[in-house]
Design an enzyme around this catalytic site. Structure first.
Site: not given
Ligand code: F6R
Length: 590
Positions: A2, A101-102, A468
């Site tokens: 966000c 945000n969170g 990876e």
């Protein structure tokens, strides 16, 4: 995750400034976006589902000539990807707007209480409780204390920015996710990170956890939970963020894959002096730990092998989000080496907070000057890889491997040898990127694009390469993949091999060669199709991707053909490799 951007000041095109800021922060989340502007004693909001891209605001919003606006680009946590769930969120009176945000961990209980009090919710988000809480407090107190009291009720790691139709101020509070304030002349900017602000001003305040800030005619910093006045620390930044463009490339991912030879050469040329200084710290540490998430974790794991092999030193590597449960033994003599492209990954920041409390030393390896992890560290190693825009890490993975190689060789006082190895790696990267090799990889991608699943194996230093390669393929092509140590195959996964199952095998010319070829043969006997990545052809390979034997630097370049393969798989499947679904470049929620 966000992106937040806000503006308050002398300029009356706050909406446009906010929109442009959000575009720079799009990498933090691209499920939806929105802007709220104050016009007179009213708030106007525009919200959309999808990527912000090169979007323009509706003329009705632009025409307001507002000097206060806030905006948000969302990575969905609670509630689906809909316009209702896009930020900013409004209260019942539509005069307060919040971007967040969170994660509000106690939002369900807060929501129940607010509904009982008569508040009407229109989204499924946790964020909406914040704005209704502020609305409730505003009935009996001022704007700033309402934001403070509402924020104090939230559990979890959160950052919020709030505007109110009857106020000329923006108020922000945080206890986890990053917020940075830019101070201009008679104006303020607020954003999730510096990249949104550094074009406007070099005077910065980094909001700390448990702080709240009021931006209007002046700046006013307060502590949380009580609201005591604090003196803000204004820092001058002496760098500008490099702008990145795709140039002639179709996507950032492929452009960034091609950036690698230049970055490898830069590290070969410029890093040995700073590493000499760090050697002492490493030698004297009692317990050294690499931590990182995703690709960065794989780079750390490669470090464990290289430190063991070359310096005969034991260095642990942990997935950063697990380190919280492993760090009871940290002391002030421990050394943590977080690896993080963004420098903002919450899974890395959390254990670093604990490490700092225990006064352990931190050497951060990041690509982001001024980021939270950069600022937490005692010493920094910057990758200088330039902005990485594609969500999937490519160039910063190989850059981290180069830095680790230089570090290990500095410890054993063989800096010149490291320089040579990396220069050879740069040449080999160039060779891999030549047209005839690209053509071969494209052909393999065409044959693999409809695969049901793909397996990748490696041993020793090639085990992290297998992890990876598998991550790269799955995240951009959505083909289920599994990367594993060659020796682990027979302990379970071989049950999944059937006629035609593709398996990528890293077989460098080192001590792992014979054993990994045996593993490949076992797969082939069960009908598997072998894609060998090696300097040496083997009869077991159905497809051969040649990588040259460049001694201890081979683990750096052998990933490049697989980055290319992942990219072409995505392209042939008609997917956007730069912005894979459900992902964000910067992961700032747990
Ligand atoms: C995968 C990828 C992620 C990141 C991870 C950590 O291609 O990019 O796995 O490596 O989210 O991000 P940073 O390095 O910013 O901490």
């Amino acid at each position: 995750m966000c992106g937040i951007f806000g503006y308050v000041g002398k300029n009356n095109n706050a909406a446009q400034i906010t929109l442009e800021g959000l575009k720079l922060l799009e990498y933090r989340g691209y499920d939806s976006w929105g802007v709220a502007v104050k016009s007179g004693k009213k708030l106007d909001v525009e919200k959309h589902v999808g990527k912000i891209g090169s979007a323009a605001l509706k003329s009705s919003i632009i025409n307001h000539k507002s000097s206060i606006a806030i905006g948000h680009t969302r990575w969905a946590t609670h509630g689906g990807v809909t316009v209702q769930n896009a930020h900013p969120h409004l209260d019942c009176t539509k005069t307060i707007a919040v971007v967040h945000n969170g994660i509000v961990e106690n939002f369900e209980e807060l929501k129940k209480d607010l509904i009982k009090k008569g508040h009407k919710f229109i989204s499924q988000t946790d964020t909406e409780v914040i704005v209704h809480l502020i609305e409730d407090f505003l009935k009996k107190e001022g704007f700033a204390s309402s934001v403070r009291d509402a924020f104090n009720l939230l559990k979890g790691l959160n950052a919020i920015v709030v505007v109110n139709a009857v106020s000329s101020e923006i108020i922000a509070a945080k206890n986890g996710s990053p917020l940075v304030i830019g101070i201009g002349k008679d104006e303020f900017y607020i954003a999730s990170d510096l990249i949104g602000i550094s074009d406007y001003t070099d005077k910065i305040v980094f909001l700390k956890d448990n702080e709240m800030i009021i931006l209007g005619k002046n700046i006013k910093l307060l502590s949380l939970p009580k609201g005591n006045r604090l003196k803000e620390k204004i820092e001058k930044i002496n760098f500008k963020f490099e702008k990145s463009s795709k140039g002639n490339f179709e996507h950032f991912m492929i452009k960034e894959i091609y950036d690698q030879p230049r970055i490898i050469r830069n590290i070969a040329r410029n890093y040995s002096d700073q590493f000499k200084k760090m050697s002492h710290l490493i030698e004297s540490a009692k317990g050294i730990f690499f931590i990182g998430a995703g690709t960065a974790y794989h780079a750390g794991l490669a470090g464990t092998y290289l430190f063991s092999k070359m310096a005969h030193m034991h260095v642990n590597t942990s997935v950063a989000s697990e380190f919280n449960y492993l760090e009871d033994f940290l002391t002030k003599e421990s050394l943590i080496i977080p690896l993080s492209q963004s420098g903002e990954t919450i899974d890395v920041i959390e254990p670093l907070n604990i490490a700092k409390k225990k006064r352990s030393k931190i050497i951060a390896v990041t690509n982001s000057i001024g980021s939270t992890i950069y600022r937490m560290a005692d010493f920094n190693i910057l990758l200088n890889a330039g902005p990485e825009k594609a969500v999937a890490s490519t160039k910063t993975y190989t850059a981290k491997l180069c830095v680790i190689l230089m570090l290990v060789f500095a410890l054993i006082k063989k800096e010149k040898e490291a320089e040579l190895l990396l220069n050879n790696a740069a040449k080999e990267a160039e060779r891999i990127l030549e047209d005839n090799n690209i053509k071969k990889i494209k052909e393999i991608a065409k044959t693999l694009k409809d695969s049901k699943n793909i397996y990748v194996i490696g041993r020793g230093l090639s085990y992290p390469s297998a992890l990876e390669a598998s991550l790269k393929i799955k995240e951009v092509s959505y083909i289920p993949t599994e990367g594993l140590a060659g020796g682990e195959l027979k302990h379970g996964t071989i049950a999944l091999i059937e006629k035609g199952t593709p398996c990528i095998v890293f077989a460098p010319k080192d001590e792992t060669f014979e054993s990994i070829i045996s593993n490949a043969t076992e797969i082939k006997s069960r009908g598997g199709v072998i894609i060998g990545v090696s300097s040496k052809k083997s009869d077991v390979f159905d497809y051969f991707i040649e990588v040259k034997d460049i001694a201890q630097a081979a683990f750096i370049t052998q990933i490049i053909p697989l980055q290319l393969l992942a990219y072409f798989l995505a392209v042939y499947k008609g997917l956007d490799p730069d912005k894979p679904r459900n992902l964000a470049k910067s992961v700032t929620v747990k």
